[in-house]
Design an enzyme around this catalytic site. Structure first.
Site, PDB file in Angstrom:
ATOM      1  CG  ASP A   1      10.764  44.726  -2.169  1.00 16.08           C
ATOM      2  OD1 ASP A   1      10.069  44.943  -1.158  1.00 16.08           O
ATOM      3  OD2 ASP A   1      11.222  43.604  -2.450  1.00 16.08           O
TER       4      ASP A   1
ATOM      5  CG  ASP B   1       7.178  45.156   1.102  1.00 22.40           C
ATOM      6  OD1 ASP B   1       6.468  44.565   0.271  1.00 22.40           O
ATOM      7  OD2 ASP B   1       8.295  44.752   1.466  1.00 22.40           O
ATOM      8  CD  GLU B   2       7.069  43.762  -4.314  1.00 20.82           C
ATOM      9  OE1 GLU B   2       7.237  42.771  -3.594  1.00 20.82           O
ATOM     10  OE2 GLU B   2       6.751  43.701  -5.511  1.00 20.82           O
TER      11      GLU B   2
HETATM   12  P1  TTP Z   1       8.747  40.694   1.242  1.00 20.65           P
HETATM   13  O1  TTP Z   1       8.952  41.936   0.449  1.00 20.65           O
HETATM   14  O2  TTP Z   1       8.639  39.395   0.532  1.00 20.65           O
HETATM   15  O3  TTP Z   1       9.922  40.523   2.303  1.00 20.65           O
HETATM   16  P2  TTP Z   1      10.644  41.567   3.245  1.00 20.65           P
HETATM   17  O4  TTP Z   1      10.207  42.966   2.959  1.00 20.65           O
HETATM   18  O5  TTP Z   1      10.440  41.123   4.649  1.00 20.65           O
HETATM   19  O6  TTP Z   1      12.163  41.344   2.888  1.00 20.65           O
HETATM   20  P3  TTP Z   1      12.999  41.787   1.601  1.00 20.65           P
HETATM   21  O7  TTP Z   1      12.075  42.502   0.670  1.00 20.65           O
HETATM   22  O8  TTP Z   1      14.103  42.644   2.132  1.00 20.65           O
HETATM   23  O9  TTP Z   1      13.503  40.490   1.048  1.00 20.65           O
HETATM   24  O10 TTP Z   1       7.446  40.822   2.125  1.00 20.65           O
HETATM   25  C1  TTP Z   1       6.989  42.054   2.655  1.00 20.65           C
HETATM   26  C2  TTP Z   1       6.347  41.835   4.011  1.00 20.65           C
HETATM   27  O11 TTP Z   1       5.276  40.925   3.899  1.00 20.65           O
HETATM   28  C3  TTP Z   1       7.289  41.236   5.032  1.00 20.65           C
HETATM   29  O12 TTP Z   1       8.055  42.215   5.719  1.00 20.65           O
HETATM   30  C4  TTP Z   1       6.390  40.477   5.924  1.00 20.65           C
HETATM   31  C5  TTP Z   1       5.211  40.079   5.057  1.00 20.65           C
HETATM   32  N1  TTP Z   1       5.306  38.652   4.687  1.00 20.65           N
HETATM   33  C6  TTP Z   1       4.626  37.728   5.467  1.00 20.65           C
HETATM   34  O13 TTP Z   1       3.934  38.094   6.421  1.00 20.65           O
HETATM   35  N2  TTP Z   1       4.732  36.393   5.136  1.00 20.65           N
HETATM   36  C7  TTP Z   1       5.492  35.950   4.091  1.00 20.65           C
HETATM   37  O14 TTP Z   1       5.576  34.733   3.844  1.00 20.65           O
HETATM   38  C8  TTP Z   1       6.197  36.928   3.289  1.00 20.65           C
HETATM   39  C9  TTP Z   1       7.064  36.471   2.133  1.00 20.65           C
HETATM   40  C10 TTP Z   1       6.070  38.249   3.632  1.00 20.65           C
HETATM   41 CA    CA Z   2      10.227  43.833   0.821  1.00 20.04          CA
END
Ligand code: TTP
Ligand code: CA
Length: 369
Positions: free
Chosen positions: A10, A110-111
């Site tokens: 992730d 991103d995963e």
């Molecule tokens: P996440 O993996 O949930 O969050 P993140 O990568 O920003 O943070 P971390 O993993 O370190 O906790 O989401 C991935 C991307 O998806 C995030 O960078 C932006 C987008 N996203 C949105 O646009 N809206 C949202 O509500 C969420 C949760 C994520």
């Molecule tokens: Ca993430």
């Protein structure tokens, strides 16, 4: 079934980290990436924020107005989302990950899950080393940090990745699963939302450990057979879902931003050929043939242009791919006066090699039987 080793990778605060990479001078400040709805200057929501901003309570989903209140008087950076840019980085990172996996499953931008059972010979120390190598590759090649969970299945790997962020690496061996999951709130399990959490709470179940000890029959009475069984299995860390590529892509493409806007064919091709190499490597790995080639240009004035060519027969030739890309860019430059800012290449009308063989065999009426 052989015991598996599965990873979940992730990327940390993804959109915001991409923005930090683009402009390192904002590192250390709160960075908030926003979807501006455009109605008023500040209307819209926060997509994500870096960990500095999170300390102030800024997180995905809150309004931009609220984020600004939380960061009042702080030197913070607010930026609009730039999906094509994030996609570009994501594609390159996914390619790195894919090259380390026995089987690979991207879930969102991103995963990704990776089955690494063969690669690590089922050995957790090797899996940990591999995870460290992957983190290092992503950092040195794409300047981004990520968090990796390692476990016997997707369920455990996912929770392990979430437990230590950012820049985490959390292996959970099969014999550690129970102890690892037990103290966590039931919400940590995929599929347990707010509603389920409330219902479980009325049954006196708050943690995964309590859920594991809860009578399965009663769970089934409350949630139905399918969900009840799932909750029970999840609570004891059982998950047999395979790691598998999501359905075949309709096209494979890469886009990249040039150092500066240009109409210089040599400069454009230098970048585009690198993209062709990436796309081609991906085709080979998936055993795909293409019939169409396209180029894509985002100009300095942000206008978007594309050109494509389709062949009679499917091919996997890199040479044909590059030659066609060159032709198409020459044509584009001859017909247009704009400067290119971003260039992309794409192959489409894809076929699986074996499927094509089957079609040909059927067509000619050959058969092995
Ligand atoms: P996440 O993996 O949930 O969050 P993140 O990568 O920003 O943070 P971390 O993993 O370190 O906790 O989401 C991935 C991307 O998806 C995030 O960078 C932006 C987008 N996203 C949105 O646009 N809206 C949202 O509500 C969420 C949760 C994520
Ligand atoms: Ca993430």
């Amino acid at each position: 079934m052989q015991a598996r080793i599965v990873m979940l990778v992730d990327l940390d605060y993804f959109y915001a980290q991409c923005e930090e990479r683009r402009n390192p001078s904002i590192k250390g400040k709160p960075v908030v990436v926003c979807v501006y709805s455009g109605r008023t200057e500040d209307s819209g929501a926060v997509s994500t924020a870096n960990y500095v901003a999170r300390k102030y309570g800024v997180k995905s989903g809150i309004s931009i107005v609220l984020a600004k209140q939380k960061l009042k008087g702080v030197d913070a950076v607010f930026l609009p989302v730039d999906h094509p840019f994030y996609r570009e980085i994501s594609d390159k990172i996914m390619e790195i990950l894919r090259s380390h996996a026995d089987s690979f499953e991207q879930v969102g931008v991103d995963e990704a899950y990776m089955d690494v059972t063969q690669k690590t010979k089922g050995n957790y120390q090797e899996a940990k080393n591999l995870a460290a190598t992957i983190k290092n590759d992503v950092l040195t090649q794409q300047k981004l940090t990520c968090s990796i969970g390692v476990g016997p299945n997707k369920l455990v790997a996912k929770i392990a990745a979430d437990i230590q962020k950012p820049d985490g690496l959390t292996p959970v061996k099969p014999e550690e699963v129970q102890r690892f999951l037990s103290p966590l709130p039931v919400r940590s399990l995929v599929g347990v939302g707010k509603k389920t959490e409330k219902r479980l709470e009325t049954l006196g179940v708050r943690t995964v450990g309590q859920l594991a000890r809860f009578d399965v029959q009663r769970l089934i009475e409350v949630f139905g057979r399918k969900l009840g069984t799932y909750f029970h299995n999840a609570s004891v860390g059982i998950d047999n879902e395979p790691v598998q590529e999501r359905s075949e892509p309709e096209s494979v493409s890469r886009i990249s931003t040039l150092k500066e806007d240009t109409r210089d064919l040599a400069v454009i091709l230098d970048e585009a050929y690198g993209l062709c190499d990436d796309v081609h490597a991906r085709l080979l790995r998936r055993g795909l043939l293409y019939r169409s080639v396209s180029i894509h240009i985002v100009a300095g004035d942000l206008s978007v242009h594309s050109k494509s060519k389709t062949f009679e027969n499917p091919t996997s030739s890199l040479e044909t791919f590059k030659k066609t890309v060159k032709e198409l860019f020459e044509k584009f430059l001859a017909e247009s006066i704009v400067e290119a800012r971003r260039v992309g290449v794409k192959v489409s009308s894809l076929n699986k090699k074996e499927e094509l063989q089957k079609q040909i065999t059927n067509f000619f009426g050959f058969s092995n039987h």
